[in-house]
Design an enzyme around this catalytic site. Structure first.
Site, mmCIF file in Angstrom:
data_model
loop_
_atom_site.group_PDB
_atom_site.id
_atom_site.type_symbol
_atom_site.label_atom_id
_atom_site.label_comp_id
_atom_site.label_asym_id
_atom_site.label_seq_id
_atom_site.Cartn_x
_atom_site.Cartn_y
_atom_site.Cartn_z
ATOM 1 C CB VAL A 21 -0.959 -0.004 1.218
ATOM 2 C CG1 VAL A 21 -1.814 1.268 1.213
ATOM 3 C CG2 VAL A 21 -1.840 -1.242 1.199
ATOM 4 N NE ARG A 52 10.016 -5.464 8.752
ATOM 5 C CZ ARG A 52 9.031 -6.316 8.561
ATOM 6 N NH1 ARG A 52 8.409 -6.832 9.587
ATOM 7 N NH2 ARG A 52 8.666 -6.670 7.338
ATOM 8 C CE LYS A 111 -6.834 -5.006 7.311
ATOM 9 N NZ LYS A 111 -6.742 -5.300 5.897
ATOM 10 C CD GLU A 135 -13.855 5.098 2.934
ATOM 11 O OE1 GLU A 135 -14.523 6.091 3.243
ATOM 12 O OE2 GLU A 135 -14.295 3.923 2.988
ATOM 13 C CB VAL A 138 -13.851 -1.074 6.123
ATOM 14 C CG1 VAL A 138 -14.999 -2.024 5.752
ATOM 15 C CG2 VAL A 138 -13.627 -1.082 7.628
ATOM 16 N N GLY A 193 -1.823 -16.160 -5.868
ATOM 17 C CA GLY A 193 -1.505 -14.920 -5.151
ATOM 18 C C GLY A 193 -2.707 -14.262 -4.498
ATOM 19 C CG ASP A 207 -9.166 -8.894 6.804
ATOM 20 O OD1 ASP A 207 -8.305 -8.007 6.967
ATOM 21 O OD2 ASP A 207 -10.026 -8.843 5.902
ATOM 22 C CE LYS A 211 -10.840 -5.722 5.743
ATOM 23 N NZ LYS A 211 -10.582 -6.649 4.640
HETATM 24 P P1 NDP Z 1 3.357 -4.642 3.650
HETATM 25 O O1 NDP Z 1 3.816 -5.748 4.510
HETATM 26 O O2 NDP Z 1 3.408 -4.812 2.179
HETATM 27 O O3 NDP Z 1 4.187 -3.304 3.998
HETATM 28 C C1 NDP Z 1 4.473 -2.943 5.316
HETATM 29 C C2 NDP Z 1 5.513 -1.846 5.276
HETATM 30 O O4 NDP Z 1 5.747 -1.405 6.598
HETATM 31 C C3 NDP Z 1 6.866 -2.277 4.697
HETATM 32 O O5 NDP Z 1 7.413 -1.253 3.895
HETATM 33 C C4 NDP Z 1 7.727 -2.486 5.948
HETATM 34 O O6 NDP Z 1 9.089 -2.229 5.758
HETATM 35 C C5 NDP Z 1 7.157 -1.426 6.850
HETATM 36 N N1 NDP Z 1 7.359 -1.731 8.251
HETATM 37 C C6 NDP Z 1 7.059 -2.867 8.908
HETATM 38 N N2 NDP Z 1 7.402 -2.767 10.205
HETATM 39 C C7 NDP Z 1 7.936 -1.549 10.357
HETATM 40 C C8 NDP Z 1 8.487 -0.834 11.453
HETATM 41 N N3 NDP Z 1 8.553 -1.400 12.666
HETATM 42 N N4 NDP Z 1 8.941 0.413 11.265
HETATM 43 C C9 NDP Z 1 8.885 0.983 10.023
HETATM 44 N N5 NDP Z 1 8.366 0.364 8.950
HETATM 45 C C10 NDP Z 1 7.904 -0.883 9.116
HETATM 46 O O7 NDP Z 1 1.857 -4.287 4.136
HETATM 47 P P2 NDP Z 1 0.677 -3.700 3.249
HETATM 48 O O8 NDP Z 1 1.135 -2.534 2.498
HETATM 49 O O9 NDP Z 1 0.019 -4.812 2.537
HETATM 50 O O10 NDP Z 1 -0.379 -3.266 4.393
HETATM 51 C C11 NDP Z 1 -0.207 -2.075 5.115
HETATM 52 C C12 NDP Z 1 -1.486 -1.751 5.853
HETATM 53 O O11 NDP Z 1 -2.548 -1.601 4.930
HETATM 54 C C13 NDP Z 1 -1.958 -2.815 6.843
HETATM 55 O O12 NDP Z 1 -2.541 -2.202 7.970
HETATM 56 C C14 NDP Z 1 -3.016 -3.577 6.056
HETATM 57 O O13 NDP Z 1 -3.976 -4.199 6.880
HETATM 58 C C15 NDP Z 1 -3.639 -2.432 5.283
HETATM 59 N N6 NDP Z 1 -4.342 -2.844 4.088
HETATM 60 C C16 NDP Z 1 -3.678 -3.562 3.137
HETATM 61 C C17 NDP Z 1 -4.332 -3.947 1.995
HETATM 62 C C18 NDP Z 1 -3.627 -4.700 0.927
HETATM 63 O O14 NDP Z 1 -4.269 -5.019 -0.093
HETATM 64 N N7 NDP Z 1 -2.308 -4.989 1.058
HETATM 65 C C19 NDP Z 1 -5.755 -3.629 1.777
HETATM 66 C C20 NDP Z 1 -6.339 -2.821 2.823
HETATM 67 C C21 NDP Z 1 -5.648 -2.454 3.940
HETATM 68 P P3 NDP Z 1 9.977 -3.121 4.754
HETATM 69 O O15 NDP Z 1 9.578 -2.658 3.361
HETATM 70 O O16 NDP Z 1 11.360 -2.781 5.091
HETATM 71 O O17 NDP Z 1 9.588 -4.542 5.014
HETATM 72 N N1 HSE Z 2 -6.542 -9.941 3.290
HETATM 73 C C1 HSE Z 2 -7.550 -8.994 2.999
HETATM 74 C C2 HSE Z 2 -8.545 -9.613 2.009
HETATM 75 C C3 HSE Z 2 -6.929 -7.719 2.454
HETATM 76 O O1 HSE Z 2 -8.360 -10.753 1.570
HETATM 77 O O2 HSE Z 2 -9.537 -8.970 1.689
HETATM 78 C C4 HSE Z 2 -7.714 -6.493 2.743
HETATM 79 O O3 HSE Z 2 -7.906 -6.273 4.089
#
Ligand code: NDP
Ligand code: HSE
Length: 442
Positions: A21, A52, A111, A135, A138, A193, A207, A211
């Site tokens: 994201v 991270r 969430k 937004e 969910v 995937g 999850d 929501k």
């Molecule tokens: P990812 O695992 O792809 O990305 C997480 C990011 O956070 C990475 O860049 C990671 O760093 C960084 N990170 C993790 N821990 C730390 C830390 N302690 N300090 C600083 N940075 C950190 O997650 P997503 O992008 O998939 O999801 C992010 C959020 O969005 C979550 O809350 C998820 O529930 C929500 N979300 C995701 C959706 C999706 O389709 N993916 C849909 C809707 C909501 P590094 O790159 O170094 O690993």
């Molecule tokens: N794992 C979640 C899903 C991503 O399958 O819908 C969005 O929260």
């Protein structure tokens, strides 16, 4: 002469997370920078991206390498708006609270955190006079929280029913289409995937429950946490259940159901639950295929509303994050604030036993006189009214026969229905309770 938006002092944006994201947010922020500046009245500047792992190639995000940092604690003190897309409870919560202490508004897609500890975040936002928008938390790209919070603020919402988890919808849809079992379909979803290597949070309903908590809190102006939500996943849904649903012109969906109901004591409360359920093919949610999400809202004035779209993925989720970012930035420019928490109704969350639902029960029974009467008596004992009964006689290899009884009930409390099923399982005439599923929708 007025200064063009792009020439104004930029609003400083800190991005916490540069993953699926966060990466999309960064790319869209850069590629749409001019349009966003026009819409907001000031440009946005990414002052840092907290990650991270150091030293990874992040050139695909199109940002100057110097913006990446592993010092998120410092970064949040140098921003007007913090976008939290790390996920999980900690350090996300501490970072958001620290950002607010330093006067930053926050946009998050988290969430899990909102459903576990939303009130703490709301209280901090109110204390520090900043905004909290979420937004994307969910149903990804689907605008659903702001419609509930703002567009329907003058209405009264009775019920929100959502397909809010794409992974489980993909799995159930594939089971429905192919006739395959759960385990085999999850493996296919992983290969394509659609499912995580560890699919627990999705298939066990965690999850969706988070929501459901967020939707219930907003729809019913009360505090509902994920612990308040009754949760059942899809791991027990079998190919036989899916076939039974098809025989009834239904399909099986994992539903997040948030309802305003009258409890056993005659007072209003909230029923919040996540479980697989049969819904008729004629219901709008039945047409939601693959990994798509949809939320069906029933309101007093508006009637039925359906919100549909992509519930996950980098760009769809980033679209919702950016919508929030623009809203928060506009408030910064005009000096206002968006709405804070609305929990004035303070409705209690009722136990699952008080939820009103219908059941589809399949029984393997002895094929002899009086069996149907004994089964019907158990339903009557618990004041559960039967809507339909179907019977199919099965001849075994040894020449003996059994009967499959498929019973659909009228609406009753979940407690009465589960007591009925428990008693049925004890009957001598019942060989096996082969499946029990709730039925939702008319
Ligand atoms: P990812 O695992 O792809 O990305 C997480 C990011 O956070 C990475 O860049 C990671 O760093 C960084 N990170 C993790 N821990 C730390 C830390 N302690 N300090 C600083 N940075 C950190 O997650 P997503 O992008 O998939 O999801 C992010 C959020 O969005 C979550 O809350 C998820 O529930 C929500 N979300 C995701 C959706 C999706 O389709 N993916 C849909 C809707 C909501 P590094 O790159 O170094 O690993
Ligand atoms: N794992 C979640 C899903 C991503 O399958 O819908 C969005 O929260």
């Amino acid at each position: 002469m007025t200064t063009a938006p792009a020439q104004q002092t930029p609003l400083r944006v800190a991005l916490l997370g540069g993953g699926v994201v966060g990466g999309s947010v960064a790319r869209l922020l850069t590629s749409q920078a001019d349009d966003l500046a026009q819409r907001i009245g000031r440009p946005l500047e990414i002052v840092g991206v907290a990650v991270r792992r150091e030293g990874r190639d992040r050139s695909d995000l199109g940002l100057d390498p110097s913006v990446f940092t592993t010092d998120a604690e410092d970064l949040v003190t140098r921003a007007d708006i913090v976008v939290e897309v790390i996920g999980g409870i900690e350090p996300a919560r501490s970072l958001i609270l620290r950002a607010m202490e330093h006067g930053a508004s926050v946009v998050t897609a988290n969430k899990a955190l909102l459903a576990e500890d939303g009130p703490t975040l709301y209280e901090a936002a109110a204390e520090h006079g900043v905004d909290l928008y979420y937004e994307a938390a969910v149903a990804g790209a689907i605008p659903i929280l702001r419609p509930i919070r703002d567009s329907l603020a003058g209405d009264s919402i009775r019920r929100v029913t959502g397909i809010v988890n794409g992974t489980t919808n993909f799995v159930l849809d594939a089971m429905d289409t192919t006739g395959a079992g759960f385990a085999e379909t999850v493996e296919r979803a992983q290969a394509l995937g659609y499912a995580e290597a560890d699919p627990t949070a999705d298939v066990e309903g965690f999850d969706a429950a988070a929501k459901a908590a967020i939707l219930s809190s907003l729809a019913f102006h009360s505090r509902v946490s994920s612990a308040d939500v009754h949760r059942e996943g899809i791991t027990e849904v079998s190919a036989r259940d899916i076939a039974a649903a098809q025989e009834m012109d239904c399909t099986v969906k994992l539903l997040a159901i948030c309802e305003r109901v009258v409890g056993a004591d005659g007072r209003e409360g909230i029923s919040a639950r996540v479980h697989p359920a049969l819904i008729p093919l004629s219901h709008p949610l039945a047409s939601v295929r693959g990994a798509y999400n949809a939320v069906f809202v029933e309101a007093e004035g508006a009637g039925d509303l359906m919100f549909y779209g992509q519930g996950a993925g980098g760009d769809p989720t980033a679209s919702a994050v950016l919508g929030d970012l623009v809203a928060v930035a506009r408030a910064r420019v005009t000096g206002g604030r968006g709405p804070g928490e609305s929990a004035y109704a303070d409705l209690p969350v009722l136990p699952m036993g008080q939820a009103i639902t219908r059941y589809h029960v399949s029984l393997d029974v002895a094929d002899r006189s009086g069996v149907l009467a004994s089964v019907a008596t158990v339903f009557a004992n618990h004041d559960v009214s039967i809507e339909t009964v179907r019977q199919q006689v099965v001849t075994d290899d040894d020449g003996g026969s059994r009967a499959m009884l498929i019973i659909v009930t009228h609406a009753a409390t979940d407690a009465a229905l589960s007591a009925t099923v428990n008693e049925l399982a004890e009957l001598d005439t019942v060989n096996e309770v082969t499946s029990v599923m709730r039925v939702e929708g008319n």
